[in-house]
Design a protein around this motif. Structure first.
Motif, PDB file in Angstrom:
ATOM      1  N   ILE A 199       0.783  -1.310  -0.159  1.00  0.00           N
ATOM      2  CA  ILE A 199      -0.122   0.046  -0.186  1.00  0.00           C
ATOM      3  C   ILE A 199       0.849   1.139   0.041  1.00  0.00           C
ATOM      4  CG2 ILE A 199      -1.677   1.256   1.318  1.00  0.00           C
ATOM      5  CD1 ILE A 199      -2.576  -1.377  -0.165  1.00  0.00           C
ATOM      6  N   ALA A 253      -8.529   5.633   1.039  1.00  0.00           N
ATOM      7  CA  ALA A 253      -9.364   4.265   1.133  1.00  0.00           C
ATOM      8  C   ALA A 253      -8.302   3.076   0.982  1.00  0.00           C
ATOM      9  CB  ALA A 253      -9.842   4.289  -0.355  1.00  0.00           C
ATOM     10  N   LEU A 254      -7.150   3.226   0.398  1.00  0.00           N
ATOM     11  CA  LEU A 254      -6.081   2.189   0.387  1.00  0.00           C
ATOM     12  C   LEU A 254      -5.536   2.276   1.707  1.00  0.00           C
ATOM     13  CD1 LEU A 254      -4.643   2.823  -3.064  1.00  0.00           C
ATOM     14  CD2 LEU A 254      -6.071   0.841  -2.389  1.00  0.00           C
ATOM     15  N   TRP A 257      -7.612   0.627   3.982  1.00  0.00           N
ATOM     16  CA  TRP A 257      -7.648  -1.206   3.740  1.00  0.00           C
ATOM     17  C   TRP A 257      -6.246  -1.561   4.403  1.00  0.00           C
ATOM     18  CZ3 TRP A 257      -5.131  -3.884   0.014  1.00  0.00           C
ATOM     19  CH2 TRP A 257      -5.423  -5.226  -0.217  1.00  0.00           C
ATOM     20  N   ARG A 260      -6.527  -2.078   8.126  1.00  0.00           N
ATOM     21  CA  ARG A 260      -7.567  -2.985   8.499  1.00  0.00           C
ATOM     22  C   ARG A 260      -6.922  -4.415   8.294  1.00  0.00           C
ATOM     23  NH1 ARG A 260     -13.336  -3.400   8.356  1.00  0.00           N
ATOM     24  NH2 ARG A 260     -14.113  -5.280   7.985  1.00  0.00           N
ATOM     25  N   LEU A 261      -6.071  -4.586   7.342  1.00  0.00           N
ATOM     26  CA  LEU A 261      -5.277  -5.844   7.205  1.00  0.00           C
ATOM     27  C   LEU A 261      -3.991  -6.055   8.127  1.00  0.00           C
ATOM     28  CD1 LEU A 261      -5.462  -6.312   3.259  1.00  0.00           C
ATOM     29  CD2 LEU A 261      -6.799  -7.367   4.949  1.00  0.00           C
TER      30      LEU A 261
END
Length: 281
Positions: A199, A253-254, A257, A260-261
């Protein structure tokens, strides 16, 4: 309570600087992009026939750069965890060389390397192939990969350094094949660092300007070049603001994400790789 209030006072100068150099320009760009309460500038991004092409080219280039970075960075970071401290320090210095090199000098070096008559072109001529990567998307991807490789290696090294190698030995002792032991034991534990690096490299690739401008061709511009053209040549600040907001939303957004991971990106741009959810369960 007073102690906590005093602690918060310590971050006020940083917050004021952040608001002055980031939030205020972003707010002005947002205001320009919706001038008159209209979303026409956002609609035109998907209907002008140029922006979507540039966005697709930028996303594809960023994906290629990210793939190259992880394919080169993972073995390199793994090697750094296996060698002695002195050699590890040397490998770390090699990784950090792009940070210590002038941006212009580094990119002009790539122009010399990739242009006709350069080392790359001369090498392929030995096999009868007149390949010129200068002013091509492939050349831009190669140059960007070299610049962004540290942003993949550093979070990976952070994640791989925290993995207990005795787990692999235990898997081998239980009869697991080395490849299966890596995939079932080592890879899940390193996935947080991989995601964070992916990311980080991808989002940085979306906003690259100097390397595509010097190494690439104007006919194959990326989104940062399109933004520069709209602001400096066309004076279309409203359209540039809308395009900038779109790229910002995609980037946020990336990053969300990634968090979140399991990859947590700190405020200074480094990455603290947390174990992935799959590894904790």
């Amino acid at each position: 309570m007073q102690a906590k209030a005093k602690q918060w006072l310590l971050v006020l100068p940083a917050l004021a600087l952040l608001a002055a150099v980031l939030l205020v320009p972003l707010g002005r760009s947002l205001k320009l992009s919706v001038a008159g309460g209209s979303l026409e500038h956002y609609k035109s991004l998907f209907t002008d026939g140029v922006t979507l092409t540039v966005l697709a080219r930028t996303a594809a280039t960023a994906a290629v750069v990210t793939l190259i970075a992880v394919l080169l960075g993972y073995p390199y970071a793994y090697l750094m965890t296996r060698v002695e401290p002195r050699l590890r320090g040397l490998l770390m210095v090699i990784v950090l060389v792009p940070f210590w090199t002038s941006v212009m000098a580094r990119n002009f070096a790539w122009v010399i390397i990739l242009q006709r008559g350069g080392p790359v072109n001369s090498f392929f001529r030995l096999f009868g192939w007149d390949l010129v990567l200068y002013q091509s998307v492939a050349g831009v991807a190669i140059a960007m990969s070299q610049v962004l490789l540290p942003f993949m290696v550093l979070p990976l090294f952070s994640a791989l350094s925290g993995i207990d190698r005795r787990l692999l030995l235990a898997a081998r002792g239980l009869g697991s094949h080395p490849v299966r032991a890596f995939w079932k034991v080592y890879w899940p534990l390193s996935r947080g660092g991989v995601v964070a690096g992916l990311i980080l490299v991808f989002t940085l690739s979306l906003g690259f300007y100097v390397t595509p401008a010097l190494v690439g061709a104007p006919q194959q511009s990326l989104v940062a070049q399109l933004l520069g053209q709209r602001t400096t040549q066309l004076l279309d600040f409203e359209g540039a603001g809308a395009l900038g907001m779109l790229v910002l939303v995609v980037t946020l957004a990336l990053v969300a994400w990634a968090n979140r991971l399991g990859g947590t990106i700190s405020a200074i741009g480094l990455v603290a790789a947390a174990p992935a959810k799959g590894a904790r369960s």
